[in-house]
Design a protein around this motif. Structure first.
Motif, PDB file in Angstrom:
ATOM      1  N   GLY A   5      -8.610  10.004  -1.076  1.00  9.77           N
ATOM      2  CA  GLY A   5      -7.983  11.101  -1.805  1.00  9.77           C
ATOM      3  C   GLY A   5      -7.642  10.772  -3.242  1.00  9.77           C
ATOM      4  N   GLY A   6      -8.283   9.733  -3.788  1.00  8.43           N
ATOM      5  CA  GLY A   6      -8.010   9.334  -5.162  1.00  8.43           C
ATOM      6  C   GLY A   6      -6.856   8.367  -5.306  1.00  8.43           C
ATOM      7  N   ASN A   7      -6.254   7.963  -4.195  1.00  5.81           N
ATOM      8  CA  ASN A   7      -5.088   7.088  -4.245  1.00  5.81           C
ATOM      9  C   ASN A   7      -5.505   5.621  -4.322  1.00  5.81           C
ATOM     10  OD1 ASN A   7      -3.116   9.191  -3.952  1.00  5.81           O
ATOM     11  ND2 ASN A   7      -3.713   9.333  -1.806  1.00  5.81           N
ATOM     12  N   LEU A  35      -1.715  -4.472  -4.911  1.00  8.81           N
ATOM     13  CA  LEU A  35      -0.814  -5.378  -4.201  1.00  8.81           C
ATOM     14  C   LEU A  35      -0.593  -6.574  -5.114  1.00  8.81           C
ATOM     15  CD1 LEU A  35       0.580  -5.382  -1.416  1.00  8.81           C
ATOM     16  CD2 LEU A  35      -1.233  -6.933  -0.632  1.00  8.81           C
ATOM     17  N   ILE A  36       0.606  -6.680  -5.655  1.00 11.91           N
ATOM     18  CA  ILE A  36       0.925  -7.699  -6.648  1.00 11.91           C
ATOM     19  C   ILE A  36       1.835  -8.745  -6.033  1.00 11.91           C
ATOM     20  CG2 ILE A  36       1.928  -8.132  -8.921  1.00 11.91           C
ATOM     21  CD1 ILE A  36       1.377  -5.079  -9.470  1.00 11.91           C
ATOM     22  N   GLN A  37       1.410  -9.997  -6.099  1.00 15.42           N
ATOM     23  CA  GLN A  37       2.212 -11.100  -5.565  1.00 15.42           C
ATOM     24  C   GLN A  37       2.522 -12.061  -6.702  1.00 15.42           C
ATOM     25  OE1 GLN A  37       1.003 -14.613  -5.026  1.00 15.42           O
ATOM     26  NE2 GLN A  37       3.155 -15.044  -4.582  1.00 15.42           N
ATOM     27  N   SER A  38       3.803 -12.347  -6.877  1.00 14.42           N
ATOM     28  CA  SER A  38       4.213 -13.253  -7.940  1.00 14.42           C
ATOM     29  C   SER A  38       5.513 -13.943  -7.551  1.00 14.42           C
ATOM     30  CB  SER A  38       4.410 -12.488  -9.254  1.00 14.42           C
ATOM     31  OG  SER A  38       4.783 -13.352 -10.295  1.00 14.42           O
ATOM     32  N   ASP A  39       5.550 -15.250  -7.713  1.00 16.25           N
ATOM     33  CA  ASP A  39       6.753 -16.043  -7.389  1.00 16.25           C
ATOM     34  C   ASP A  39       7.257 -15.764  -5.980  1.00 16.25           C
ATOM     35  OD1 ASP A  39       6.781 -17.288  -9.890  1.00 16.25           O
ATOM     36  OD2 ASP A  39       7.924 -15.635 -10.791  1.00 16.25           O
ATOM     37  N   GLY A  40       6.335 -15.627  -5.044  1.00 10.60           N
ATOM     38  CA  GLY A  40       6.697 -15.447  -3.641  1.00 10.60           C
ATOM     39  C   GLY A  40       7.124 -14.044  -3.258  1.00 10.60           C
ATOM     40  N   VAL A  41       7.091 -13.121  -4.209  1.00 10.01           N
ATOM     41  CA  VAL A  41       7.488 -11.736  -3.948  1.00 10.01           C
ATOM     42  C   VAL A  41       6.257 -10.842  -4.040  1.00 10.01           C
ATOM     43  CG1 VAL A  41       8.920  -9.802  -4.696  1.00 10.01           C
ATOM     44  CG2 VAL A  41       9.789 -12.149  -4.866  1.00 10.01           C
ATOM     45  N   THR A  42       6.115  -9.949  -3.060  1.00 12.93           N
ATOM     46  CA  THR A  42       4.967  -9.044  -3.034  1.00 12.93           C
ATOM     47  C   THR A  42       5.445  -7.609  -3.140  1.00 12.93           C
ATOM     48  OG1 THR A  42       3.703 -10.565  -1.644  1.00 12.93           O
ATOM     49  CG2 THR A  42       2.951  -8.285  -1.717  1.00 12.93           C
ATOM     50  N   ARG A  43       4.776  -6.830  -3.980  1.00 11.85           N
ATOM     51  CA  ARG A  43       5.086  -5.403  -4.063  1.00 11.85           C
ATOM     52  C   ARG A  43       3.781  -4.612  -4.140  1.00 11.85           C
ATOM     53  NH1 ARG A  43       5.515  -6.807  -9.503  1.00 11.85           N
ATOM     54  NH2 ARG A  43       4.505  -5.346 -10.965  1.00 11.85           N
ATOM     55  N   GLU A  44       3.867  -3.351  -3.759  1.00  5.62           N
ATOM     56  CA  GLU A  44       2.696  -2.478  -3.805  1.00  5.62           C
ATOM     57  C   GLU A  44       2.947  -1.345  -4.785  1.00  5.62           C
ATOM     58  OE1 GLU A  44      -0.322  -0.025  -0.797  1.00  5.62           O
ATOM     59  OE2 GLU A  44       1.618  -0.759  -0.062  1.00  5.62           O
ATOM     60  N   GLU A  45       1.932  -1.029  -5.585  1.00 10.51           N
ATOM     61  CA  GLU A  45       1.999   0.114  -6.488  1.00 10.51           C
ATOM     62  C   GLU A  45       0.862   1.068  -6.135  1.00 10.51           C
ATOM     63  OE1 GLU A  45       2.015  -0.911 -10.603  1.00 10.51           O
ATOM     64  OE2 GLU A  45       3.640  -2.385 -10.419  1.00 10.51           O
ATOM     65  N   ASN A  46       1.208   2.319  -5.874  1.00 11.73           N
ATOM     66  CA  ASN A  46       0.214   3.341  -5.567  1.00 11.73           C
ATOM     67  C   ASN A  46      -0.012   4.212  -6.798  1.00 11.73           C
ATOM     68  OD1 ASN A  46      -0.184   2.724  -2.720  1.00 11.73           O
ATOM     69  ND2 ASN A  46       1.932   3.432  -2.456  1.00 11.73           N
ATOM     70  N   ILE A  47      -1.269   4.374  -7.158  1.00  7.42           N
ATOM     71  CA  ILE A  47      -1.618   5.091  -8.384  1.00  7.42           C
ATOM     72  C   ILE A  47      -2.702   6.113  -8.074  1.00  7.42           C
ATOM     73  CG2 ILE A  47      -2.508   4.849 -10.735  1.00  7.42           C
ATOM     74  CD1 ILE A  47      -1.475   1.931 -10.654  1.00  7.42           C
ATOM     75  N   GLU A  48      -2.447   7.373  -8.438  1.00 11.50           N
ATOM     76  CA  GLU A  48      -3.394   8.444  -8.142  1.00 11.50           C
ATOM     77  C   GLU A  48      -4.337   8.690  -9.311  1.00 11.50           C
ATOM     78  OE1 GLU A  48      -1.284  11.940  -7.023  1.00 11.50           O
ATOM     79  OE2 GLU A  48      -0.418  11.043  -5.219  1.00 11.50           O
ATOM     80  N   GLY A  49      -5.519   9.180  -8.987  1.00 10.99           N
ATOM     81  CA  GLY A  49      -6.475   9.522 -10.033  1.00 10.99           C
ATOM     82  C   GLY A  49      -7.718  10.174  -9.452  1.00 10.99           C
ATOM     83  N   ASP A  50      -8.133  11.271 -10.038  1.00 10.80           N
ATOM     84  CA  ASP A  50      -9.335  12.004  -9.635  1.00 10.80           C
ATOM     85  C   ASP A  50     -10.490  11.465 -10.472  1.00 10.80           C
ATOM     86  OD1 ASP A  50     -11.348  13.843  -9.143  1.00 10.80           O
ATOM     87  OD2 ASP A  50     -10.056  15.608  -9.340  1.00 10.80           O
ATOM     88  N   ILE A  51     -11.183  10.413  -9.984  1.00  8.22           N
ATOM     89  CA  ILE A  51     -12.072   9.643 -10.856  1.00  8.22           C
ATOM     90  C   ILE A  51     -13.229  10.450 -11.436  1.00  8.22           C
ATOM     91  CG2 ILE A  51     -11.557   7.332 -10.039  1.00  8.22           C
ATOM     92  CD1 ILE A  51     -13.963   7.476  -8.200  1.00  8.22           C
ATOM     93  N   TYR A  52     -13.845  11.326 -10.648  1.00  9.03           N
ATOM     94  CA  TYR A  52     -14.979  12.078 -11.187  1.00  9.03           C
ATOM     95  C   TYR A  52     -14.513  13.128 -12.195  1.00  9.03           C
ATOM     96  CZ  TYR A  52     -18.083   9.776  -7.897  1.00  9.03           C
ATOM     97  OH  TYR A  52     -18.810   8.833  -7.215  1.00  9.03           O
ATOM     98  N   ARG A  53     -13.378  13.757 -11.927  1.00 11.07           N
ATOM     99  CA  ARG A  53     -12.824  14.686 -12.911  1.00 11.07           C
ATOM    100  C   ARG A  53     -12.435  13.942 -14.191  1.00 11.07           C
ATOM    101  NH1 ARG A  53      -7.446  18.616 -12.325  1.00 11.07           N
ATOM    102  NH2 ARG A  53      -7.288  19.125 -14.546  1.00 11.07           N
ATOM    103  N   LEU A  54     -11.800  12.782 -14.039  1.00  9.01           N
ATOM    104  CA  LEU A  54     -11.423  11.987 -15.202  1.00  9.01           C
ATOM    105  C   LEU A  54     -12.644  11.575 -16.012  1.00  9.01           C
ATOM    106  CD1 LEU A  54      -8.667   9.759 -13.545  1.00  9.01           C
ATOM    107  CD2 LEU A  54      -8.298  11.481 -15.332  1.00  9.01           C
ATOM    108  N   GLU A  55     -13.726  11.257 -15.319  1.00  7.81           N
ATOM    109  CA  GLU A  55     -14.971  10.887 -15.996  1.00  7.81           C
ATOM    110  C   GLU A  55     -15.520  12.053 -16.819  1.00  7.81           C
ATOM    111  OE1 GLU A  55     -19.078   8.736 -14.614  1.00  7.81           O
ATOM    112  OE2 GLU A  55     -18.449  10.484 -13.449  1.00  7.81           O
TER     113      GLU A  55
END
Length: 332
Positions: free
Chosen positions: A260-262, A266-286
């Protein structure tokens, strides 16, 4: 808002399922026509509500109401129709890989420049904002100095006997179809070019195309990159950036539209992990990005020079596969 008027050469599946709907969704684009070789185009145009249907590519290119052309033809036909479209003054979005060699790509880019038309290779994935975010995280120093990039793109190809991706004469093979992404994203993330590559591959005995390719790239800035691409593995489209302090993993790097464009980081740094979800309609953006470049007379994000460089790396990989040796790439 002024809109760029689009025509589509071919009734290819990617045009029908992805790009034509994206043109319709885009705010600064308008779908005018599509063409095919023969009468089948009328049924497809009717189904997709495309105003005009042409039974030859030439007819569409001669339509004065069309500003830009999308070319999703088989790889070996890209150069011919980019040339013909440029000669008719049409701006061109051409599917990847835009050419079958660096010299072909250079000819295409030069011709488009000479005819004062915009040209962009269809690496739609780059327009998804998750990759710009990856570059932001890298630049922030959160994962330290980047040392390694690993990228993979694969799927299991069914019904191989009838698939053009298995036709050597048409530019088939996993490196052309999938490996082009893994090479491209490494160049994009590092803002650097490979100075040496080494690759090996397994080939289909009958078709003579690479089914799976595995590669190593030494980048000019010291980063090491490894990649794999395959028609013989489970679906994957991912990369990982490994730094001295952490890692960034992107699980839907090239086709976030399957979710669905999502996109997800997954970012891991200094033993801590976090997730960032980013949306984007790639063909429309193109479509919107390329249309904006035409409207504003600006350079597309995926430049002609980048297309030539990517093809140089692909060529070097094929040379390495044939010789069994590393291949140096001239940066001049």
């Amino acid at each position: 808002m002024k809109k760029i008027r689009w025509g589509v050469l071919s009734t290819a599946n990617i045009a029908q399922t992805q790009v034509i709907p994206a043109i319709v969704r885009a705010e600064n684009a308008e779908l005018i026509a599509m063409a095919s070789r023969g009468s089948k185009v009328h049924a497809v145009a009717s189904k997709l509500k495309v105003p005009k249907a042409y039974e030859s590519y030439e007819e569409l290119l001669h339509d004065p109401t069309i500003d830009a052309i999308y070319i999703p033809l088989p790889n070996h036909l890209h150069k011919e129709w980019v040339v013909k479209a440029a000669e008719q003054g049409k701006h061109i979005l051409c599917e990847k890989p835009a050419a079958l060699s660096a010299s072909e790509a250079a000819e295409m880019v030069e011709l488009c420049h000479d005819h004062n038309v915009k040209f962009m290779e269809g690496f739609m994935y780059q327009l998804h904002p998750q990759h710009a975010r990856v570059k932001e995280v890298i630049a922030s120093g959160e994962i330290g100095e980047v040392k390694l990039i690993k990228s993979s793109h694969s799927f299991y190809l069914e019904n191989r006997a009838k698939d053009i991706r298995m036709d050597k004469a048409m530019g088939g093979g996993s490196l052309y179809d999938l490996g082009c992404y893994t090479i491209h994203v490494t160049r994009y993330l590092t803002d650097a070019e490979p100075i040496e590559v080494q690759a090996l591959a397994s080939f289909d005995a009958e078709a003579g195309v690479d089914i799976s390719t595995y590669g190593y790239m030494k980048m000019a800035n010291g980063v090491t990159a490894i990649f794999d691409c395959s028609f013989d593995m489970a679906a994957r489209n991912e990369y990982e950036v490994v730094g001295t302090k952490g890692t960034i993993k992107v699980s839907l790097a090239f086709r976030p539209d399957v979710n669905g464009g999502n996109g997800s980081l997954l970012i891991q740094s200094d033993g801590v992990t976090r997730e960032e979800n980013i949306e984007g309609d790639i063909y429309r953006l193109e479509i919107e990005h390329f249309s904006e470049a035409i409207l504003n007379d600006s350079s597309p994000a995926i430049t002609g020079q980048s297309t030539i460089r990517n093809m140089q790396v692909i060529e070097a990989c094929y040379q390495s596969i044939q010789t069994g040796q590393p291949v140096e790439i001239n940066q001049s």
